[in-house]
Write an enzyme that holds these catalytic residues in place. Structure first.
Site, mmCIF file in Angstrom:
data_model
loop_
_atom_site.group_PDB
_atom_site.id
_atom_site.type_symbol
_atom_site.label_atom_id
_atom_site.label_comp_id
_atom_site.label_asym_id
_atom_site.label_seq_id
_atom_site.Cartn_x
_atom_site.Cartn_y
_atom_site.Cartn_z
ATOM 1 N N TYR A 320 -5.127 -1.839 3.935
ATOM 2 C CA TYR A 320 -4.102 -0.873 3.526
ATOM 3 C C TYR A 320 -2.862 -1.065 4.386
ATOM 4 O O TYR A 320 -2.939 -1.081 5.619
ATOM 5 C CB TYR A 320 -4.658 0.545 3.681
ATOM 6 C CG TYR A 320 -3.725 1.672 3.302
ATOM 7 C CD1 TYR A 320 -2.663 1.485 2.424
ATOM 8 C CD2 TYR A 320 -3.915 2.948 3.811
ATOM 9 C CE1 TYR A 320 -1.816 2.524 2.078
ATOM 10 C CE2 TYR A 320 -3.083 3.999 3.474
ATOM 11 C CZ TYR A 320 -2.036 3.783 2.603
ATOM 12 O OH TYR A 320 -1.196 4.810 2.267
ATOM 13 N N CYS A 321 -1.697 -1.217 3.743
ATOM 14 C CA CYS A 321 -0.408 -1.318 4.420
ATOM 15 C C CYS A 321 -0.448 -2.497 5.400
ATOM 16 O O CYS A 321 -0.773 -3.615 5.025
ATOM 17 C CB CYS A 321 -0.075 0.007 5.094
ATOM 18 S SG CYS A 321 1.574 0.089 5.831
ATOM 19 N N LEU A 322 -0.123 -2.269 6.656
ATOM 20 C CA LEU A 322 -0.143 -3.336 7.644
ATOM 21 C C LEU A 322 -1.548 -3.922 7.791
ATOM 22 O O LEU A 322 -1.705 -5.113 8.075
ATOM 23 C CB LEU A 322 0.365 -2.808 8.990
ATOM 24 C CG LEU A 322 0.430 -3.779 10.161
ATOM 25 C CD1 LEU A 322 1.247 -5.008 9.809
ATOM 26 C CD2 LEU A 322 1.004 -3.080 11.382
ATOM 27 N N GLY A 324 -3.492 -4.448 5.344
ATOM 28 C CA GLY A 324 -3.595 -5.414 4.262
ATOM 29 C C GLY A 324 -2.914 -6.725 4.598
ATOM 30 O O GLY A 324 -3.404 -7.809 4.247
ATOM 31 N N LEU A 348 -3.922 -2.637 -0.569
ATOM 32 C CA LEU A 348 -3.271 -1.400 -0.990
ATOM 33 C C LEU A 348 -1.892 -1.321 -0.345
ATOM 34 O O LEU A 348 -1.787 -1.230 0.890
ATOM 35 C CB LEU A 348 -4.101 -0.178 -0.585
ATOM 36 C CG LEU A 348 -5.587 -0.160 -0.961
ATOM 37 C CD1 LEU A 348 -6.205 1.171 -0.546
ATOM 38 C CD2 LEU A 348 -5.781 -0.416 -2.441
#
Length: 588
Positions: A320-322, A324, A348
């Site tokens: 998720y975010c960083l 990811g 994500l």
């Protein structure tokens, strides 16, 4: 006591820590006054714009004519405002995302005229700061953004005398709204002065009591992570476990909020074994933790541990975010080295190409990065207030001015929510890691260009052949969905792309049954031709509901037949001495 951090060999991103110390100290001092923004970057942007505007007499005439036309239209509209055929927003309408003037009170004089005058002025400044031939694109964006921020301060919605909603509330309450607003202001000021924290919004959502409540146990700990294994809630589970790699910009429990909003609880309820990384919040002494340490001590260590708990099984990995972005780097490294432990990869709101990373890139240029490095050099970390301020500026109308109007003029407090509590529970970033992140990924875009080095050798996203499920959010200010969409031509794999409504956080936390969610989804085979994002958006029709069931259906299709759940912490050493979820790291 925290464990001594693992330190990678010196890299390009950490050079200069022993040189120009007087210059760095000066820049660090200036950072306290400028809120971390580089004065040189702002000066360069405005100089670029003003010089090119000075050399463009025809453009200046056009801008001046625009001002005269808008003034004439405003005066004519004001004179006939009470005419029955006069529409309240005949001159200019607020943008759909601008909620400052959405109440019916703003449709009446003189407030409607003031609102339209403000919007016309805002529109004129936008035209004046953009479209000047020769201005660098980033400099133009900086000038337009900074002037918009200054204009937003002067919005009539921010002042009691020009805000009809505030006036109505003061008449109805006999001025008690101002009394309550003053109490709110004093409370916030005391809290800010005493602890450096923002308004109290988290009291009802204590970690481990109201949020981060999914039952689990820490089964592994090192100096950077605690790995949580969650108890199964079904008699049989899919044999392939899920590893969740959250961003370390914020706490992990964005994906385990209140029980009704917990992705973890949803996944265990669907018959999956779930593991979650909980990152340790770094301190000044952790200044030399490198970006690659997060891969080795985070993703790699977690996969090694999971291999002992669920032996012989591939893993569904989610970032998720960083987190990811880190997962993408880890997956490309594993593909390069012939490591096939990943069954699938889900991302994500995670970017792998940073050329179009939205308004966040306004804060990322050589001058700004050098200024941030000097500020972090003094402190050892990028602190919580610096990151929070940057994200708030991206949505200043919603996160700053609307809140100040509500809290201090209307005398109200927003209803507390689990998402607000999580958002206030900020973390820090190590000096070296953040410097490498900004330089290698944002400034140089090394990952997308095949220049990113892991253990001295380059990696390429095109080496990834593992099926991918990629989620973008429609109104994302941090990872714009068109930037996330670029994964389509970076990897050599089947990519299922899902675009969900909402923003960077609210679009991801979209549990089934919660109204207002929609999504679009389409799969591109590894050998299929590329479709651009605009064409994709027009081609794929929206579907009502949460995207979570769509993802678990995709995971189930790539999982084996359910079997007995694995033992908690099986194959790990010293797991019995580790705490239950949510663990210790999340509390600091």
């Amino acid at each position: 006591m925290p464990v001594e951090p693992h330190v990678s060999p010196p890299t390009e991103g950490s050079r200069g820590t022993e040189t120009y110390q007087a210059d760095r100290a000066l820049h660090a001092m200036l950072a306290h006054l400028s809120g971390g923004l580089s004065p040189a970057a702002l000066l360069l942007a405005y100089t670029d714009w003003l010089l090119h505007l000075a050399w463009s007499p025809q453009r200046r005439i056009e801008i001046a004519q625009g001002a005269l036309v808008d003034t004439k239209r405003l005066l004519e509209t004001a004179q006939r405002f009470f005419a029955p055929e006069q529409a309240p927003w005949s001159l200019v309408k607020p943008q759909p995302q601008d909620k400052r003037f959405s109440r019916p009170d703003w449709e009446h004089p003189p407030f409607n005229v003031m609102a339209q005058a403000f919007l016309l002025g805002q529109q004129w400044w936008h035209d004046a700061t953009t479209g000047v031939r020769g201005v660098a694109k980033q400099n133009e964006a900086i000038v337009e953004f900074s002037i918009r921020q200054m204009l937003d301060v002067m919005s009539p919605s921010n002042f009691a005398a020009t805000n009809p909603e505030v006036l109505r509330r003061s008449f109805e309450s006999g001025g008690n709204n101002f009394v309550r607003g003053w109490q709110n202001f004093c409370s916030d000021w005391i809290r800010l002065a005493s602890a450096g924290l923002g308004p109290v919004t988290t009291g009802d959502f204590a970690v481990g009591e109201a949020v981060a409540t999914a039952r689990g146990k820490v089964v592994f700990r090192n100096e950077l992570i605690e790995l949580i294994q969650y108890y199964p809630t079904t008699e049989r589970v899919h044999p392939e476990p899920i590893l969740i790699v959250p961003a370390w910009i914020m706490k992990y429990y964005i994906l385990d909020l209140s029980p009704q909003n917990s992705l973890v609880k949803y996944l265990t309820g669907e018959g999956f074994t779930v593991f979650m990384i909980s990152w340790r919040n770094p301190e000044a002494t952790d200044r030399e933790i490198a970006f690659d340490d997060y891969r080795k001590l985070g993703v790699e260590a977690a996969l090694d541990t999971i291999g002992g708990v669920v032996q012989g099984r591939q893993v569904h990995a989610l970032g998720y975010c960083l987190g990811g972005t880190l997962l993408s780097i880890a997956a490309a490294t594993m593909a390069r080295d012939g490591d096939n432990r990943l069954k699938s990869i889900s991302l994500l709101a995670a970017q792998t190409d940073f050329t179009e990373a939205g308004e966040l890139t306004l804060f990322i240029n050589e001058s700004q990065v050098a200024f941030l490095e000097d500020m972090m050099w003094e402190r050892g970390v990028l602190d919580t207030t610096q990151m929070a301020s940057a994200f708030q500026l991206l949505r200043s109308n919603d996160l700053i001015w609307s809140r100040l109007t509500r809290d201090y003029l209307m005398g109200e407090r927003a209803a507390r929510s689990d998402l607000m509590a999580w958002n206030a529970d900020a973390t820090r970033l190590p000096y070296r890691m953040h410097s490498e992140y900004l330089r290698k990924l944002f400034l140089n875009n090394d990952l997308a260009g095949g220049r990113y080095l892991v253990e001295g050798k380059p990696i390429s996203l095109s080496d990834i052949h593992t099926p991918m499920f990629v989620v973008g959010t429609l109104r994302d200010h941090v990872a714009p969905w068109k930037s996330v969409y670029k994964i389509h031509y970076q990897v050599d794999a089947d990519v299922t792309f899902l675009l969900t409504s909402g923003g960077h956080n609210a679009g991801i936390v979209a549990p089934p049954g919660e109204p207002g969610h929609t999504y679009r989804i389409k799969t591109k085979g590894a050998d299929a031709t590329y479709t651009g994002p605009d064409e994709w958006l027009n081609m794929v029709q929206p579907v009502e509901g949460s995207w979570w069931p769509e993802w678990t259906k995709w995971l189930s299709a790539r999982s084996g037949e359910p079997s007995e759940p694995p033992q908690m912490g099986a194959g790990t050493t010293k797991a019995e001495n580790l705490p239950d979820a949510p663990g210790d790291y999340v509390r600091h």
